[in-house]
Motif scaffolding. Structure first.
Motif, PDB file in Angstrom:
ATOM      1  N   GLY A 153       2.512 -12.712  86.317  1.00 60.26           N
ATOM      2  CA  GLY A 153       3.732 -13.530  86.199  1.00 60.26           C
ATOM      3  C   GLY A 153       4.156 -14.127  87.519  1.00 60.26           C
ATOM      4  O   GLY A 153       4.306 -13.424  88.513  1.00 60.26           O
ATOM      5  N   ARG A 154       4.344 -15.451  87.524  1.00 62.13           N
ATOM      6  CA  ARG A 154       4.665 -16.140  88.761  1.00 62.13           C
ATOM      7  C   ARG A 154       6.155 -16.201  89.050  1.00 62.13           C
ATOM      8  O   ARG A 154       6.572 -16.787  90.040  1.00 62.13           O
ATOM      9  N   GLY A 155       6.968 -15.586  88.174  1.00 67.99           N
ATOM     10  CA  GLY A 155       8.400 -15.577  88.422  1.00 67.99           C
ATOM     11  C   GLY A 155       8.773 -14.662  89.563  1.00 67.99           C
ATOM     12  O   GLY A 155       9.866 -14.734  90.100  1.00 67.99           O
ATOM     13  N   GLY A 156       7.872 -13.770  89.922  1.00 66.09           N
ATOM     14  CA  GLY A 156       8.154 -12.915  91.060  1.00 66.09           C
ATOM     15  C   GLY A 156       7.666 -11.493  90.902  1.00 66.09           C
ATOM     16  O   GLY A 156       7.129 -10.895  91.831  1.00 66.09           O
ATOM     17  N   ALA A 157       7.838 -10.938  89.701  1.00 66.05           N
ATOM     18  CA  ALA A 157       7.517  -9.522  89.535  1.00 66.05           C
ATOM     19  C   ALA A 157       6.014  -9.275  89.435  1.00 66.05           C
ATOM     20  O   ALA A 157       5.530  -8.193  89.756  1.00 66.05           O
ATOM     21  N   GLY A 158       5.260 -10.256  88.973  1.00 66.55           N
ATOM     22  CA  GLY A 158       3.806 -10.126  88.952  1.00 66.55           C
ATOM     23  C   GLY A 158       3.257  -9.261  87.841  1.00 66.55           C
ATOM     24  O   GLY A 158       2.202  -8.640  87.981  1.00 66.55           O
ATOM     25  N   PHE A 159       3.942  -9.218  86.694  1.00 66.37           N
ATOM     26  CA  PHE A 159       3.441  -8.435  85.561  1.00 66.37           C
ATOM     27  C   PHE A 159       2.284  -9.186  84.892  1.00 66.37           C
ATOM     28  O   PHE A 159       2.355 -10.396  84.712  1.00 66.37           O
ATOM     29  N   PRO A 160       1.180  -8.481  84.535  1.00 69.73           N
ATOM     30  CA  PRO A 160       0.030  -9.184  83.932  1.00 69.73           C
ATOM     31  C   PRO A 160       0.417  -9.950  82.654  1.00 69.73           C
ATOM     32  O   PRO A 160       0.941  -9.364  81.710  1.00 69.73           O
ATOM     33  N   TYR A 177       9.648 -15.437  69.289  1.00 64.57           N
ATOM     34  CA  TYR A 177      10.042 -16.523  70.200  1.00 64.57           C
ATOM     35  C   TYR A 177       9.241 -16.503  71.502  1.00 64.57           C
ATOM     36  O   TYR A 177       8.863 -15.439  71.998  1.00 64.57           O
ATOM     37  N   LEU A 178       9.037 -17.693  72.034  1.00 66.82           N
ATOM     38  CA  LEU A 178       8.514 -17.832  73.390  1.00 66.82           C
ATOM     39  C   LEU A 178       9.594 -18.507  74.232  1.00 66.82           C
ATOM     40  O   LEU A 178      10.302 -19.376  73.736  1.00 66.82           O
ATOM     41  N   VAL A 179       9.693 -18.109  75.478  1.00 69.96           N
ATOM     42  CA  VAL A 179      10.655 -18.751  76.362  1.00 69.96           C
ATOM     43  C   VAL A 179       9.966 -19.139  77.659  1.00 69.96           C
ATOM     44  O   VAL A 179       9.144 -18.393  78.189  1.00 69.96           O
ATOM     45  N   CYS A 180      10.290 -20.333  78.136  1.00 69.87           N
ATOM     46  CA  CYS A 180       9.863 -20.717  79.472  1.00 69.87           C
ATOM     47  C   CYS A 180      11.082 -20.580  80.374  1.00 69.87           C
ATOM     48  O   CYS A 180      12.094 -21.248  80.176  1.00 69.87           O
ATOM     49  N   ASN A 181      10.983 -19.694  81.339  1.00 65.66           N
ATOM     50  CA  ASN A 181      12.093 -19.464  82.255  1.00 65.66           C
ATOM     51  C   ASN A 181      12.045 -20.501  83.382  1.00 65.66           C
ATOM     52  O   ASN A 181      11.239 -20.411  84.289  1.00 65.66           O
ATOM     53  N   ILE A 307       8.777 -13.970  77.521  1.00 65.55           N
ATOM     54  CA  ILE A 307       9.298 -14.911  78.521  1.00 65.55           C
ATOM     55  C   ILE A 307       8.322 -15.023  79.682  1.00 65.55           C
ATOM     56  O   ILE A 307       7.876 -14.013  80.233  1.00 65.55           O
ATOM     57  N   ASN A 308       7.944 -16.245  80.002  1.00 69.24           N
ATOM     58  CA  ASN A 308       7.140 -16.481  81.202  1.00 69.24           C
ATOM     59  C   ASN A 308       7.770 -17.593  82.012  1.00 69.24           C
ATOM     60  O   ASN A 308       8.468 -18.451  81.484  1.00 69.24           O
ATOM     61  N   ASN A 309       7.443 -17.598  83.281  1.00 74.53           N
ATOM     62  CA  ASN A 309       7.982 -18.610  84.180  1.00 74.53           C
ATOM     63  C   ASN A 309       7.178 -19.913  84.095  1.00 74.53           C
ATOM     64  O   ASN A 309       6.055 -19.935  83.591  1.00 74.53           O
TER      65      ASN A 309
END
Lengths: 584, 161
Positions: A153-160, A177-181, A307-309
């Motif tokens: 995850g490129r939002g910061g936390a780096g979860f696969p 649902y899918l969300v783009c943060n 949710i992904n960035n």
């Protein structure tokens, strides 16, 4: 006139630098000629805005710092032949250093294609990855490919990412649902804005692939209202994608249906946190809640949500189209692919950069960035925004990799990278970030709400010259408690800027506390403005500029500043043309 | 931006709800539309809209006060947003802010008596390479100095007449 296309970079920062005016100006001049106008978005070279690309049958030349006068020159050249040699950017050896270390996977279209044209996106291979998924891949094969790529995850936390997707895919729920943060809240960061302004269809394509892989039939792009241009372009892209049936019912006759809506954030930093973001989409106050249940179990309206960035979503079509190996060939430790950074602060070549994992901070600052604007040595970089930390120059060989950066006490974060030189006070920087997180704390957890306030008060005391010896210990103690007793990342990571500056720049804290001195010359209570007699020419500029009339002196006589009246606003230093005012 | 005429409030509430919707997830879009129309959130209109969508007033007001986008007092003709992002902070935005504040004689969130300028600060405008940055209505001004911002403010003042 020669046949050519002039492409003006119209991203938010280009427009702020005057690109819209240049576009309108050139457009009015070339009407009815063989010169065609085009737009693109930010190519990342923010330091050279406004940027105009000249596309002829032979080549594409990029010109920077274009003003009306230079635009005239370009048009003349198109009439008479030879295009000008000056203002070409990325031509010199020095400027090539900016591009060479970079690898553009996510940003490959930004600053190249017209973001408001779906046709240009399709011409560069757009929506091919989606077609490949729908015609040749099963949902689980997509997740497997993302897993193989090692995308985190490129939002910061780096979860696969693949693990997150597989949770959602495994859920039997009919509604998902899918969300783009895209609630990019970190001050000093503008990666997501640039992607949405420059390549909005890539975000959509990533999400449609995600919907096929996980079985979600509805998605939201949650974007902050402060990004009007990004919102306009993403909305336009959604309606164009619907027209071409890349979105909506029965996408490309595959049986897949996916609907996408845009939600405008209303200015709350904490909404970058997943559960707070979900609350905000539901129309509530954006406050985080305890996990579990995780969003993949219970998200929007109680339904499973992933949710992904923005940057993560855009990596998806690239990985699918070119294969996991095209992505994970760039690797360092457990980090794969590239990372985008918004390089800003006191840096010569600031802008948006995309670098392979493993490149060192030194490479970024010295080669890509070209050192400081001031010529002064770099003291530190602040990485990861308010949740991140300050890394000193002694650790600049640290590679860009989630785990290596975590080891310094900072975090990768979403990609803010602010360069600081010797004139930046680290205690002031810590105070700045803490005042931000303190204001943005939602108030749910006691230590985040009150502990950050107490920490801020201590920092204010230190910068006002009233610091005491035990203050550093108090800060560390409070930081520990705020970290341990906060529900979400905002509180847990809020102490990071204080802890890293205490760790690496303790001497600066000590100078403030024991010597009542600000070594960088920033903290107003601890500095005095003094005229250097040898340099002062008595031009009276500073005297006129001083808002409190603290400066006295006759024309052509050395001036002096009354420290009792002076408010240390610094206007005289900015005004003086002879560097004759010193900050002590 | 017009000040709201109290007699039109019930009709205005109906028009907002029919345009945006009445489900609970529409609370933020409803507030955003109110602010788009008036430049601020008129208290009486929140009451009317809460009634219209059947949401307790405390809940809708709670949402409105949580998010920093929403303002509860009318704004001037020109809304000044001083960027306080990291890059701008390092580039000296504090000095700019105090110059504007002195020049207009207003503090954070306040409006000048002639209703021309409202001064606010924002966390980050995302134009970091142009720091320090100030946004006035929809126009972004970058690489500012104190002299430049004074000139810009004067430009807006003169437009008034």
């Amino acid at each position: 006139m020669k046949k050519a296309k002039l492409i003006v970079g119209l991203g938010s920062c280009g427009i702020a630098a005057g690109a819209q005016d240049i576009y309108d100006y050139i457009s009015s001049k070339v009407e009815g000629t063989s010169v065609e106008m085009g737009i693109t978005s930010c190519v990342g070279l923010c330091h050279a805005e406004p940027i105009v690309d000249v596309l002829t049958a032979e080549e594409r030349i990029t010109y920077g710092n274009v003003d009306r006068k230079f635009a005239d020159k370009l048009l003349e050249a198109l009439q008479e032949g030879e295009l000008p040699r000056e203002n070409r950017i990325l031509d010199s050896e020095e400027e090539k250093k900016y591009l060479e270390p970079q690898v553009k996977i996510v940003l490959k279209n930004c600053g190249v294609i017209d973001p408001e044209s779906i046709d240009e996106y399709i011409q560069t291979g757009g929506y091919e990855a989606l077609k490949k998924c729908l015609t040749t891949m099963k949902p689980e094969e997509i997740i497997e490919e993302i897993k193989k790529s090692g995308l985190r995850g490129r939002g910061g936390a780096g979860f696969p990412t693949a693990v997150k997707w597989s949770f959602l895919a495994a859920s039997p729920s009919k509604i998902k649902y899918l969300v783009c943060n895209a609630d990019e809240g970190d001050p000093g960061a503008f990666m997501d804005r640039a992607i949405m302004e420059g390549d909005p269809h890539a975000v959509i394509e990533g999400m449609v692939i995600g919907s096929y892989a996980t079985g979600a039939d509805h998605g939201y792009i949650y974007c902050r209202a402060e990004y009007p241009l990004a919102l306009k372009r993403i909305k336009k892209a959604i309606s164009e994608a619907e027209e071409r049936n890349f979105l909506g019912e029965n996408i490309l006759q595959s049986g897949l249906s996916f609907h996408l809506d845009v939600k405008e954030g209303a200015g709350a930093f904490v909404c970058g946190e997943e559960t707070a973001l979900i609350a905000s989409i539901e129309g509530k106050r954006g406050m985080p809640r305890l996990r579990p249940p995780f969003p993949a179990q219970s998200g929007i309206g109680g339904y499973p949500t992933n949710i992904n960035n923005v940057e993560t979503w855009v990596n998806v079509p690239r990985i699918i189209l070119n294969g996991a190996s095209s992505f994970n060939k760039y690797s360092y430790g457990k980090s794969f692919g590239t990372k985008i950074f918004a390089l800003a602060g006191k840096i010569k070549r600031g802008g948006l950069i995309e670098v392979p994992m493993g490149l060192s901070i030194r490479n970024i600052v010295e080669e890509i960035g070209g050192g400081t604007t001031t010529g002064l040595p770099v003291k530190a970089v602040q990485i990861g925004g308010p949740a991140g930390g300050c890394i000193p120059d002694s650790l600049f060989d640290t590679p860009i990799d989630y785990d290596s950066i975590n080891a310094t006490g900072a975090i990768m974060g979403s990609g803010g990278l602010v360069v600081m030189d010797e004139k930046t006070c680290m205690v002031d920087v810590a105070k700045y970030f803490l005042s931000f997180t303190q204001k943005e704390s939602c108030g749910k957890c006691t230590f985040c709400r009150i502990g950050t306030k107490r920490m801020l008060e201590i920092l204010e005391k230190i910068t006002e010259g009233k610091g005491e010896e035990e203050d550093m210990g108090k800060l560390e103690n409070l930081a520990h408690h705020v970290n341990k007793t906060s529900l979400c990342g905002l509180g847990q990571l809020a102490p990071n800027p204080v802890l890293t500056t205490l760790k690496y720049f303790r001497k600066e804290y000590e100078a403030h506390i024991f010597e009542k001195r600000c070594p960088a010359g920033v903290c107003k209570a601890l500095i005095t403005m003094v005229v250097i007699d040898d340099k002062c020419t008595g031009c009276m500029l500073c005297k006129k500029a001083c808002p409190v009339n603290a400066i006295s002196g006759e024309r052509k006589q050395v001036h002096s500043i009354d420290p009792d009246i002076c408010t240390r606003c610094g206007i005289c230093v900015e005004t003086c043309k002879y560097d004759a005012i010193e900050v002590l | 931006m017009p000040l709201i005429d109290e007699s039109t409030i019930p009709a205005e509430a109906k028009s907002l709800v029919s345009e945006i919707g009445s489900t609970p997830d529409k609370s933020i879009p409803l507030l955003q539309e109110m602010q788009r129309r008036y430049g601020y959130i008129p208290e009486k209109l929140v009451e009317a809209v809460a009634k219209e969508i059947g949401m307790p007033l405390a809940e809708l007001y709670g949402v409105a006060t949580f998010y920093s986008q929403f303002r509860f007092t009318p704004v001037g003709k020109y809304l000044i947003r001083v960027c306080k992002g990291t890059a701008c902070h390092v580039a000296g935005t504090e000095m700019l802010y105090s110059v504007i504040s002195d020049e207009l004689n207003v503090d954070e969130g306040e409006t000048t008596e002639d209703m021309l300028f409202t001064l606010t600060s924002v966390a980050c405008l995302g134009c970091c390479s142009l720091a320090p940055v100030v946004m006035i209505n929809d126009t972004v001004y970058g690489k500012l100095t104190t002299a430049k911002i004074k000139k810009i403010l004067n430009g807006y003042r003169n437009e008034k007449g």
